[in-house]
Design a protein around this motif. Structure first.
Motif, PDB file in Angstrom:
ATOM      1  N   ALA A 119       0.831  -1.212   0.000  1.00 44.70           N
ATOM      2  CA  ALA A 119       0.000   0.000   0.000  1.00 44.70           C
ATOM      3  C   ALA A 119       0.865   1.262   0.000  1.00 44.70           C
ATOM      4  CB  ALA A 119      -0.928  -0.008   1.216  1.00 44.70           C
ATOM      5  N   TYR A 120       1.955   1.233   0.766  1.00 43.02           N
ATOM      6  CA  TYR A 120       2.832   2.403   0.846  1.00 43.02           C
ATOM      7  C   TYR A 120       3.432   2.741  -0.517  1.00 43.02           C
ATOM      8  CZ  TYR A 120       7.122   5.028   1.795  1.00 43.02           C
ATOM      9  OH  TYR A 120       8.148   5.956   1.757  1.00 43.02           O
ATOM     10  N   PHE A 121       3.995   1.751  -1.194  1.00 37.27           N
ATOM     11  CA  PHE A 121       4.631   2.036  -2.485  1.00 37.27           C
ATOM     12  C   PHE A 121       3.597   2.325  -3.576  1.00 37.27           C
ATOM     13  CE2 PHE A 121       8.312   0.271  -0.335  1.00 37.27           C
ATOM     14  CZ  PHE A 121       9.325   1.086  -0.805  1.00 37.27           C
ATOM     15  N   ASP A 122       2.398   1.740  -3.457  1.00 35.36           N
ATOM     16  CA  ASP A 122       1.328   2.071  -4.402  1.00 35.36           C
ATOM     17  C   ASP A 122       0.929   3.532  -4.290  1.00 35.36           C
ATOM     18  OD1 ASP A 122       1.208  -0.441  -5.493  1.00 35.36           O
ATOM     19  OD2 ASP A 122      -0.545  -1.096  -4.348  1.00 35.36           O
ATOM     20  N   SER A 123       0.995   4.091  -3.095  1.00 36.95           N
ATOM     21  CA  SER A 123       0.538   5.464  -2.867  1.00 36.95           C
ATOM     22  C   SER A 123       1.544   6.517  -3.318  1.00 36.95           C
ATOM     23  CB  SER A 123       0.247   5.676  -1.372  1.00 36.95           C
ATOM     24  OG  SER A 123       1.452   5.693  -0.618  1.00 36.95           O
ATOM     25  N   LEU A 124       2.788   6.121  -3.531  1.00 40.80           N
ATOM     26  CA  LEU A 124       3.837   7.111  -3.795  1.00 40.80           C
ATOM     27  C   LEU A 124       3.645   7.860  -5.106  1.00 40.80           C
ATOM     28  CD1 LEU A 124       7.104   5.335  -2.561  1.00 40.80           C
ATOM     29  CD2 LEU A 124       5.676   7.014  -1.371  1.00 40.80           C
ATOM     30  N   GLU A 125       3.161   7.178  -6.137  1.00 40.82           N
ATOM     31  CA  GLU A 125       2.994   7.838  -7.438  1.00 40.82           C
ATOM     32  C   GLU A 125       2.044   9.016  -7.328  1.00 40.82           C
ATOM     33  OE1 GLU A 125       4.357   8.392 -11.120  1.00 40.82           O
ATOM     34  OE2 GLU A 125       4.929   6.674  -9.884  1.00 40.82           O
ATOM     35  N   THR A 126       0.898   8.783  -6.686  1.00 39.27           N
ATOM     36  CA  THR A 126      -0.094   9.855  -6.524  1.00 39.27           C
ATOM     37  C   THR A 126       0.442  10.960  -5.622  1.00 39.27           C
ATOM     38  OG1 THR A 126      -1.921   8.301  -6.819  1.00 39.27           O
ATOM     39  CG2 THR A 126      -2.427  10.387  -5.737  1.00 39.27           C
ATOM     40  N   GLU A 127       1.058  10.588  -4.516  1.00 38.51           N
ATOM     41  CA  GLU A 127       1.594  11.587  -3.585  1.00 38.51           C
ATOM     42  C   GLU A 127       2.695  12.419  -4.232  1.00 38.51           C
ATOM     43  OE1 GLU A 127       2.784   9.854   0.086  1.00 38.51           O
ATOM     44  OE2 GLU A 127       0.891   8.785   0.375  1.00 38.51           O
ATOM     45  N   ASN A 128       3.574  11.769  -5.002  1.00 38.27           N
ATOM     46  CA  ASN A 128       4.641  12.504  -5.676  1.00 38.27           C
ATOM     47  C   ASN A 128       4.080  13.505  -6.681  1.00 38.27           C
ATOM     48  OD1 ASN A 128       6.435  11.013  -4.219  1.00 38.27           O
ATOM     49  ND2 ASN A 128       7.310   9.900  -5.941  1.00 38.27           N
ATOM     50  N   ALA A 129       3.067  13.076  -7.445  1.00 35.67           N
ATOM     51  CA  ALA A 129       2.451  13.973  -8.429  1.00 35.67           C
ATOM     52  C   ALA A 129       1.829  15.187  -7.746  1.00 35.67           C
ATOM     53  CB  ALA A 129       1.400  13.213  -9.231  1.00 35.67           C
ATOM     54  N   GLU A 130       1.178  14.959  -6.616  1.00 39.63           N
ATOM     55  CA  GLU A 130       0.561  16.070  -5.873  1.00 39.63           C
ATOM     56  C   GLU A 130       1.618  17.024  -5.334  1.00 39.63           C
ATOM     57  OE1 GLU A 130      -1.772  14.113  -2.939  1.00 39.63           O
ATOM     58  OE2 GLU A 130      -3.416  13.625  -4.324  1.00 39.63           O
ATOM     59  N   LEU A 131       2.720  16.482  -4.839  1.00 40.99           N
ATOM     60  CA  LEU A 131       3.798  17.331  -4.333  1.00 40.99           C
ATOM     61  C   LEU A 131       4.422  18.161  -5.449  1.00 40.99           C
ATOM     62  CD1 LEU A 131       5.587  14.906  -1.841  1.00 40.99           C
ATOM     63  CD2 LEU A 131       4.635  17.146  -1.265  1.00 40.99           C
ATOM     64  N   ILE A 132       4.625  17.553  -6.613  1.00 40.75           N
ATOM     65  CA  ILE A 132       5.207  18.278  -7.751  1.00 40.75           C
ATOM     66  C   ILE A 132       4.292  19.420  -8.180  1.00 40.75           C
ATOM     67  CG2 ILE A 132       5.809  18.078 -10.198  1.00 40.75           C
ATOM     68  CD1 ILE A 132       6.851  15.245  -9.543  1.00 40.75           C
ATOM     69  N   ARG A 133       2.980  19.139  -8.226  1.00 39.01           N
ATOM     70  CA  ARG A 133       2.026  20.202  -8.594  1.00 39.01           C
ATOM     71  C   ARG A 133       2.039  21.324  -7.563  1.00 39.01           C
ATOM     72  NH1 ARG A 133      -1.253  15.818 -10.384  1.00 39.01           N
ATOM     73  NH2 ARG A 133      -2.296  15.717  -8.356  1.00 39.01           N
ATOM     74  N   ALA A 134       2.068  20.959  -6.278  1.00 35.47           N
ATOM     75  CA  ALA A 134       2.069  21.973  -5.221  1.00 35.47           C
ATOM     76  C   ALA A 134       3.331  22.812  -5.266  1.00 35.47           C
ATOM     77  CB  ALA A 134       1.920  21.292  -3.862  1.00 35.47           C
ATOM     78  N   LEU A 135       4.468  22.183  -5.520  1.00 37.58           N
ATOM     79  CA  LEU A 135       5.725  22.924  -5.585  1.00 37.58           C
ATOM     80  C   LEU A 135       5.764  23.832  -6.804  1.00 37.58           C
ATOM     81  CD1 LEU A 135       8.150  20.033  -4.586  1.00 37.58           C
ATOM     82  CD2 LEU A 135       7.682  22.094  -3.245  1.00 37.58           C
ATOM     83  N   ALA A 136       5.187  23.372  -7.926  1.00 44.27           N
ATOM     84  CA  ALA A 136       5.130  24.204  -9.129  1.00 44.27           C
ATOM     85  C   ALA A 136       4.255  25.419  -8.897  1.00 44.27           C
ATOM     86  CB  ALA A 136       4.604  23.390 -10.309  1.00 44.27           C
ATOM     87  N   ALA A 137       3.112  25.213  -8.248  1.00 48.16           N
ATOM     88  CA  ALA A 137       2.195  26.318  -7.950  1.00 48.16           C
ATOM     89  C   ALA A 137       2.861  27.309  -6.994  1.00 48.16           C
ATOM     90  CB  ALA A 137       0.905  25.786  -7.354  1.00 48.16           C
TER      91      ALA A 137
END
Length: 311
Positions: free
Chosen positions: A287-305
């Protein structure tokens, strides 16, 4: 054939040295020699070849050793099963890894809300954790690259983790979203030692470019790499997931055009007993490694914003 004979043979085979084995086993060398000789007589074949004053396993010995290791692994599993039934509310999970950067978050999830779970984590290079798992010294291995060479292991692929280049403040890479490996030929690198993390594909990528990497520091402590880079000792290729969660490097990294990284997988012995704690560990790790893709994408979007707001 007695268990004590097998135990004496196993340690002698691992050391390939009669006097050292006798010393570790707290018996006299003549007694150990006779025990091995009696075992060979029962099997009808010698197990060691003598080369001068040394002994080495011969073909028969190597074949017999593999079976003896399995016997002791089975005994260890039987012991765990009995202990698990007796102490169903208290469990110990032994884990070895060569990608320690992921362990704090993962183990926090495994132990969250679960009283009685004890985790013993060891970090080691890939070749050593193969030995640990094969000899039942650990229950699970979290490794990159995956352990696919041993049919006795059950291996569960978890994720491909892309590497990012982190650099110290004021470095010329600032503002560079992506870079070709060949452009880094003059840089000094901080790196994990061979056998850890994505070091293998990293070295391979440099070899393809025909540019040798200049390593100024190689460490077995995978978490210390970030501190060395902060202090301006060099740049480093590290897992993107850990970069995005480090406030110091969230905006101080660049990706490689070669998409260098490594496959991460979880392995365990196929025939080992799997108690409730072990099943929970597999479930939480997946579950932890499955969640990383979504969490990473959200972090990248937040950092870009956030970066747009700073402009």
């Amino acid at each position: 054939m007695e268990l004590k004979q097998l135990s004496f043979f196993k340690r002698t085979a691992e050391l390939e040295h009669m006097s050292r084995a006798a010393e570790e086993l707290l018996v006299s060398q003549p007694y150990l020699s006779k025990t091995i000789s009696d075992l060979e007589g029962e099997l009808g074949a010698p197990l060691f070849d003598h080369k001068g004053r040394n002994i080495v396993l011969n073909y028969c010995g190597k074949a017999f050793y593999a079976h003896v290791v399995n016997i002791f692994n089975e005994l260890e599993d039987a012991k765990k099963e009995v202990q698990n039934i007796s102490l169903s509310q208290q469990s110990t999970i032994r884990v070895a890894t060569n990608i320690g950067q992921f362990m704090p978050s993962l183990l926090g999830i495994v132990t969250s809300g679960e009283e009685g779970i004890s985790i013993h984590q060891r970090s080691a290079p890939r070749r050593d954790i193969i030995h640990m798992l094969r000899n039942a010294e650990v229950d699970f291995v979290l490794c990159s690259p995956p352990l696919e060479e041993d049919v006795e292991f059950e291996t569960l692929p978890l994720r491909y983790e892309r590497a990012a280049i982190i650099y110290p403040e004021g470095h010329w890479l600032e503002g560079c979203a992506e870079i070709d490996m060949s452009a880094l030929g003059e840089e000094t690198f901080i790196s994990v030692a061979k056998g850890y993390g994505a070091r293998e594909p990293f070295d391979a990528a440099f070899a393809v470019c025909g540019v040798p990497a200049k390593m100024v520091i190689e460490t077995t402590d995978t978490t210390s790499v970030f501190e060395y880079v902060k202090r301006g000792l060099g740049i480093s290729a590290v897992p993107l997931t850990t970069v995005l969660r480090d406030p110091c490097f969230q905006k101080r990294y660049t990706l490689l055009t070669h998409n260098i990284g490594g496959e991460i997988a979880l392995s365990w012995r196929r025939r080992q007993f799997m108690g409730a704690a072990g099943r929970r560990f597999i479930q939480c790790t997946t579950a932890y490694f499955d969640s990383l893709e979504t969490e990473n994408a959200e972090l990248i979007r937040a950092l870009a914003a956030d970066g747009e707001n700073d402009v």
